[in-house]
Design a protein around this motif. Structure first.
Motif, PDB file in Angstrom:
ATOM      1  N   TYR A  92       0.807  -1.229   0.000  1.00 54.61           N
ATOM      2  CA  TYR A  92       0.000   0.000   0.000  1.00 54.61           C
ATOM      3  C   TYR A  92       0.839   1.279   0.000  1.00 54.61           C
ATOM      4  CZ  TYR A  92      -4.154  -2.861   0.417  1.00 54.61           C
ATOM      5  OH  TYR A  92      -5.150  -3.766   0.165  1.00 54.61           O
ATOM      6  N   VAL A  93       2.033   1.213  -0.572  1.00 52.53           N
ATOM      7  CA  VAL A  93       2.831   2.433  -0.682  1.00 52.53           C
ATOM      8  C   VAL A  93       2.254   3.356  -1.761  1.00 52.53           C
ATOM      9  CG1 VAL A  93       5.012   1.401   0.100  1.00 52.53           C
ATOM     10  CG2 VAL A  93       4.453   1.411  -2.353  1.00 52.53           C
ATOM     11  N   PHE A  94       2.470   4.653  -1.559  1.00 53.69           N
ATOM     12  CA  PHE A  94       2.157   5.620  -2.619  1.00 53.69           C
ATOM     13  C   PHE A  94       3.205   5.482  -3.718  1.00 53.69           C
ATOM     14  CE2 PHE A  94      -0.516   7.460   0.628  1.00 53.69           C
ATOM     15  CZ  PHE A  94      -1.556   8.021  -0.105  1.00 53.69           C
ATOM     16  N   HIS A  95       2.745   5.506  -4.956  1.00 52.28           N
ATOM     17  CA  HIS A  95       3.661   5.340  -6.077  1.00 52.28           C
ATOM     18  C   HIS A  95       3.095   6.027  -7.310  1.00 52.28           C
ATOM     19  CE1 HIS A  95       0.732   2.072  -6.340  1.00 52.28           C
ATOM     20  NE2 HIS A  95       0.907   2.128  -7.658  1.00 52.28           N
ATOM     21  N   GLY A  96       3.965   6.231  -8.292  1.00 54.59           N
ATOM     22  CA  GLY A  96       3.528   6.860  -9.534  1.00 54.59           C
ATOM     23  C   GLY A  96       4.600   6.716 -10.600  1.00 54.59           C
ATOM     24  N   ILE A  97       4.338   7.302 -11.769  1.00 52.71           N
ATOM     25  CA  ILE A  97       5.282   7.260 -12.887  1.00 52.71           C
ATOM     26  C   ILE A  97       5.458   8.690 -13.397  1.00 52.71           C
ATOM     27  CG2 ILE A  97       5.589   6.493 -15.288  1.00 52.71           C
ATOM     28  CD1 ILE A  97       6.030   4.168 -13.481  1.00 52.71           C
ATOM     29  N   ALA A  98       6.724   9.148 -13.469  1.00 58.37           N
ATOM     30  CA  ALA A  98       6.999  10.489 -13.995  1.00 58.37           C
ATOM     31  C   ALA A  98       6.676  10.524 -15.488  1.00 58.37           C
ATOM     32  CB  ALA A  98       8.470  10.847 -13.765  1.00 58.37           C
ATOM     33  N   ARG A  99       6.368  11.711 -15.985  1.00 61.03           N
ATOM     34  CA  ARG A  99       6.045  11.848 -17.410  1.00 61.03           C
ATOM     35  C   ARG A  99       7.124  11.204 -18.274  1.00 61.03           C
ATOM     36  NH1 ARG A  99       3.962  16.808 -15.728  1.00 61.03           N
ATOM     37  NH2 ARG A  99       5.981  17.824 -16.058  1.00 61.03           N
ATOM     38  N   LEU A 100       6.683  10.377 -19.217  1.00 61.67           N
ATOM     39  CA  LEU A 100       7.609   9.614 -20.060  1.00 61.67           C
ATOM     40  C   LEU A 100       8.380  10.542 -20.994  1.00 61.67           C
ATOM     41  CD1 LEU A 100       7.999   6.452 -20.344  1.00 61.67           C
ATOM     42  CD2 LEU A 100       6.879   6.714 -22.548  1.00 61.67           C
ATOM     43  N   ALA A 101       9.698  10.285 -21.106  1.00 65.37           N
ATOM     44  CA  ALA A 101      10.532  11.037 -22.049  1.00 65.37           C
ATOM     45  C   ALA A 101      10.396  10.416 -23.438  1.00 65.37           C
ATOM     46  CB  ALA A 101      11.988  10.999 -21.602  1.00 65.37           C
ATOM     47  N   PRO A 102      10.565  11.230 -24.484  1.00 65.62           N
ATOM     48  CA  PRO A 102      10.488  10.697 -25.841  1.00 65.62           C
ATOM     49  C   PRO A 102      11.579   9.666 -26.079  1.00 65.62           C
ATOM     50  CG  PRO A 102      10.577  13.112 -25.860  1.00 65.62           C
ATOM     51  CD  PRO A 102      10.847  12.679 -24.455  1.00 65.62           C
ATOM     52  N   GLY A 103      11.341   8.779 -27.010  1.00 65.19           N
ATOM     53  CA  GLY A 103      12.335   7.768 -27.343  1.00 65.19           C
ATOM     54  C   GLY A 103      11.715   6.708 -28.225  1.00 65.19           C
ATOM     55  N   HIS A 104      12.548   5.753 -28.617  1.00 66.45           N
ATOM     56  CA  HIS A 104      12.067   4.639 -29.438  1.00 66.45           C
ATOM     57  C   HIS A 104      12.618   3.353 -28.865  1.00 66.45           C
ATOM     58  CE1 HIS A 104      12.200   1.683 -32.701  1.00 66.45           C
ATOM     59  NE2 HIS A 104      11.055   2.219 -33.068  1.00 66.45           N
ATOM     60  N   HIS A 105      11.782   2.350 -28.778  1.00 67.60           N
ATOM     61  CA  HIS A 105      12.232   1.045 -28.308  1.00 67.60           C
ATOM     62  C   HIS A 105      11.936   0.000 -29.381  1.00 67.60           C
ATOM     63  CE1 HIS A 105      12.498  -2.668 -25.999  1.00 67.60           C
ATOM     64  NE2 HIS A 105      13.270  -1.984 -25.161  1.00 67.60           N
ATOM     65  N   PRO A 106      12.894  -0.928 -29.627  1.00 72.39           N
ATOM     66  CA  PRO A 106      12.696  -1.892 -30.711  1.00 72.39           C
ATOM     67  C   PRO A 106      11.460  -2.779 -30.537  1.00 72.39           C
ATOM     68  CG  PRO A 106      14.705  -2.386 -29.433  1.00 72.39           C
ATOM     69  CD  PRO A 106      14.234  -1.017 -29.035  1.00 72.39           C
ATOM     70  N   VAL A 107      11.031  -3.030 -29.319  1.00 69.20           N
ATOM     71  CA  VAL A 107       9.892  -3.936 -29.108  1.00 69.20           C
ATOM     72  C   VAL A 107       8.555  -3.196 -29.124  1.00 69.20           C
ATOM     73  CG1 VAL A 107       8.833  -5.570 -27.474  1.00 69.20           C
ATOM     74  CG2 VAL A 107      11.301  -5.637 -27.885  1.00 69.20           C
ATOM     75  N   THR A 108       8.510  -1.989 -28.574  1.00 67.72           N
ATOM     76  CA  THR A 108       7.224  -1.291 -28.401  1.00 67.72           C
ATOM     77  C   THR A 108       7.094  -0.008 -29.213  1.00 67.72           C
ATOM     78  OG1 THR A 108       8.101  -0.023 -26.566  1.00 67.72           O
ATOM     79  CG2 THR A 108       7.020  -2.117 -26.011  1.00 67.72           C
ATOM     80  N   GLY A 109       8.172   0.419 -29.855  1.00 69.89           N
ATOM     81  CA  GLY A 109       8.134   1.715 -30.537  1.00 69.89           C
ATOM     82  C   GLY A 109       8.206   2.851 -29.540  1.00 69.89           C
ATOM     83  N   ALA A 110       7.455   3.921 -29.799  1.00 72.23           N
ATOM     84  CA  ALA A 110       7.553   5.125 -28.973  1.00 72.23           C
ATOM     85  C   ALA A 110       6.625   5.055 -27.772  1.00 72.23           C
ATOM     86  CB  ALA A 110       7.242   6.362 -29.814  1.00 72.23           C
ATOM     87  N   GLN A 111       6.687   3.965 -27.022  1.00 71.95           N
ATOM     88  CA  GLN A 111       5.825   3.872 -25.842  1.00 71.95           C
ATOM     89  C   GLN A 111       6.401   2.942 -24.784  1.00 71.95           C
ATOM     90  OE1 GLN A 111       1.965   2.029 -26.633  1.00 71.95           O
ATOM     91  NE2 GLN A 111       2.862   0.777 -28.258  1.00 71.95           N
ATOM     92  N   ARG A 112       5.856   3.072 -23.597  1.00 66.50           N
ATOM     93  CA  ARG A 112       6.110   2.121 -22.524  1.00 66.50           C
ATOM     94  C   ARG A 112       4.795   1.437 -22.199  1.00 66.50           C
ATOM     95  NH1 ARG A 112       5.444   2.352 -16.764  1.00 66.50           N
ATOM     96  NH2 ARG A 112       6.680   0.674 -15.832  1.00 66.50           N
ATOM     97  N   ILE A 113       4.855   0.131 -22.042  1.00 71.23           N
ATOM     98  CA  ILE A 113       3.655  -0.610 -21.653  1.00 71.23           C
ATOM     99  C   ILE A 113       3.932  -1.290 -20.331  1.00 71.23           C
ATOM    100  CG2 ILE A 113       2.167  -2.549 -22.244  1.00 71.23           C
ATOM    101  CD1 ILE A 113       2.461  -1.666 -25.178  1.00 71.23           C
ATOM    102  N   ASN A 114       3.010  -1.159 -19.408  1.00 73.29           N
ATOM    103  CA  ASN A 114       3.149  -1.810 -18.119  1.00 73.29           C
ATOM    104  C   ASN A 114       1.968  -2.729 -17.883  1.00 73.29           C
ATOM    105  OD1 ASN A 114       2.527  -1.582 -14.872  1.00 73.29           O
ATOM    106  ND2 ASN A 114       4.689  -1.789 -15.375  1.00 73.29           N
TER     107      ASN A 114
END
Ligand code: MD3
Ligand code: FE
Length: 232
Positions: A203-225
């Motif tokens: 039950y910790v507080f948590h979050g994700i900072a705004r994603l920086a631009p970039g390209h990844h070979p598996v997902t392209g320009a995104q992060r998937i969680n």
């Protein structure tokens, strides 16, 4: 592509991330107990990136990414979908789990075996045997998307952990404490990282900072969680 080495990064201490040379193979290792109940398996999903993305493509064809509305009327910058016997949604009426996708009226797509196997293996190895997720919440981040500090409290049984799998672009995870005003640690999450959150970290507080631009070979320009939960 399977076996592609992630870009070596210096952000995480004591993790051996990156080979001797840029692009040289990375050996997945762990578990690493980052904090009580928060166990990281670096690169645990690395060899299965393509398989996970294949299964994910089928889910998103049936239950497409959408930007949900918060109870306060704001559009979430993270795109979301679900698979499993239930799914997490947010709208003007609040946060909750529903057995159908409100966008299509159909049940959420089933949890793929490869998802289930990975999540259950991670929970087991982290010391949470008997974890059987009934939902995988899928979060899609584009550059500029983020998730503000929150707790996950919509699941019935707090003794079950949550398992998260990071795919694609790296992100800065905000790791707070049990109280909103507790100090927040910054922590980088990379493609293939599997994290188990249970016990004192559930039950910790948590979050994700705004994603920086970039390209990844598996997902392209995104992060998937992917977050696996025992919700009901
Ligand atoms: C710690 N997702 O879906 S993953 C969420 O990257 C969520 O999409 C983030 O926060 C993401 O609710 C963070 C890591 C994570 C997920 C769930 C947790 C950490 C957690 C639940 C409790 C404690
Ligand atoms: Fe969360």
């Amino acid at each position: 592509m399977a076996g592609a080495a992630p870009t070596p990064t210096p952000e995480n201490p004591a993790n051996g991330w990156g080979g001797l040379f840029p692009g040289s193979p990375v050996i997945p290792h762990g578990p690493w107990s980052v904090r009580e109940g928060a166990i990281l398996f670096m690169g645990m999903a690395l060899g299965r990136g393509d398989e996970l993305m294949g299964a994910l493509g089928q889910i998103l064809a049936l239950a497409p990414f959408r930007h949900m509305e918060t109870p306060g009327g704001r559009r979430m910058s993270v795109a979301m979908s679900n698979c499993g016997t239930t799914g997490w949604i947010s709208d003007r009426r609040g946060y909750r789990y529903t057995d159908r996708d409100p966008m299509t009226g159909h049940p959420w797509p089933p949890l793929p075996a490869i998802f289930r196997e990975l999540a259950e293996a991670a929970a087991d190895q982290a010391g949470f045997p008997g974890f059987h997720p009934d939902v995988c919440l899928v979060n899609g981040y584009r550059p500029g998307s983020g998730l503000s500090l929150h707790q996950d409290r919509d699941e019935r049984d707090g003794s079950a952990p949550i398992v998260s799998v990071s795919l694609g672009l790296p992100a800065t995870f905000l790791f707070g404490g049990i109280k909103r005003r507790d100090p927040v640690e910054h922590f980088r999450l990379h493609h293939g990282d599997v994290f188990v959150w249970g016990g004192a970290s559930r039950y910790v507080f948590h979050g994700i900072a705004r994603l920086a631009p970039g390209h990844h070979p598996v997902t392209g320009a995104q992060r998937i969680n992917l977050t696996f939960r025992q919700a009901l």
